[in-house]
Enzyme design. Sequence first.
Site, PDB file in Angstrom:
ATOM      1  N   HIS A 132       0.809  -1.229   0.000  1.00 28.37           N
ATOM      2  CA  HIS A 132       0.000   0.000   0.000  1.00 28.37           C
ATOM      3  C   HIS A 132       0.841   1.279   0.000  1.00 28.37           C
ATOM      4  O   HIS A 132       0.309   2.350  -0.274  1.00 28.37           O
ATOM      5  CB  HIS A 132      -0.932   0.047   1.215  1.00 28.37           C
ATOM      6  CG  HIS A 132      -1.961  -1.033   1.236  1.00 28.37           C
ATOM      7  ND1 HIS A 132      -2.824  -1.257   0.190  1.00 28.37           N
ATOM      8  CD2 HIS A 132      -2.271  -1.970   2.177  1.00 28.37           C
ATOM      9  CE1 HIS A 132      -3.627  -2.280   0.482  1.00 28.37           C
ATOM     10  NE2 HIS A 132      -3.301  -2.733   1.681  1.00 28.37           N
TER      11      HIS A 132
HETATM   12 ZN   LIG Z   1      -3.980  -7.063   3.044  1.00 29.23          ZN
END
Ligand SMILES: [Zn+2]
Length: 390
Positions: A132
């Site tokens: 992320h």
């Molecule tokens: Zn995850």
Amino acid sequence: MSGRAQLMWDEAVTGYDFGPEHPMDPVRLDLTRRLVGALGLDREVDVVAAKPAGESTLRLVHREDYIRAVRAASVEPGSADQSYGLGTMDDPAFAGMHEVSALIAGLSVGAAEAVWRGEALHAVNFAGGLHHAMPGGASGFCIYNDASLAIARLLELGAERVAYVDVDVHHGDGVQAAFWDDPRVLTISLHEHPRTLFPQTGWPEETGGERAVGSAVNVALPAGTGDAGWLRAFHSVVPELIADFRPDVLVSQHGADTHFEDPLAHLAVSLDAQRAVQVACHELAHEYAGGRWVALGGGGYAVVEVVPRSWTHLVGVAAGVPVAPETVIPEGWRQEVFARTRQLGPVRMTDGRWPVGWAGWESGYDPADRLDQAVLATRRAAFPLRGLLP
Ligand SMILES: [Zn+2]
């Protein structure tokens, strides 16, 4: 070329610790490493450390001002700059944050280098997969994006095509963003639908930037998807794309948070299906990427019950000695689990599921089935852009 796989490991990765209230408990890494040892897999691989990623490597993906903000927060956690996502609920700042994040990145970059140079055919960094992290900010428990950095390093070393397959329950948004406009990198992410899960991206319509049309592929799975649907989605999308793309290297991210026990998401996948996808990625690497395979960890918040078993299977698959599902876990490891967590560890390397064989996308296609609708949405949006039939 060595036939042996490399396991990237440095005990210091357990310092990646956002604190006792945070779901990403580093005990999951420690217990995984111990289970790998308890099953004797560390004799089947070369266990190697690597240098932390330095400034010039981090700069392959991350912005200079962001790295500066991480370094500052690492020295003075109390003054973390929240505009970079640091010092937030998801990514609290802690002393030494820069160093340990750079170490995890360095292990994935080291894995990429070893595979590219032929020092190992496969390399695993289960501490990595921090997918992320964005070029200019922390996000979703991720500071530096080791997956993106490994891919960027492969490109720097001369790779012309790198395929990234992300089966974490969350969308691999940071990796997609890093290579959005780069046709040399094909990113494929299977995840729970953005409507019901962080980071609310990964729609089938996200297919890459203007200069890299069709280089991003997203499968948004309905909440509740179990083994049969998850494996059907994987096999209906991934192999055809990899066969067509013919990557020089396959990089895969094996977040274990698709599991039915995972507390942060809503898929219902078993350990046995996770293992089946690990085996499938291994086979795809051999079939289409000359065997060159970098396998990473990722999310996974059932830190005792699921993560250690899932990634121990990953190490076994990469080592060429896959652990039989019915294997009984050594008692010593379970005692260690109890001592560390006051929880009873699992007894076997299986959830007792036997994921069924795969018959092909067209066979059994049901237009009323939500899983099939999800797969079809992906194929319709992305496949024609790559010259493939939807
Ligand atoms: Zn995850």
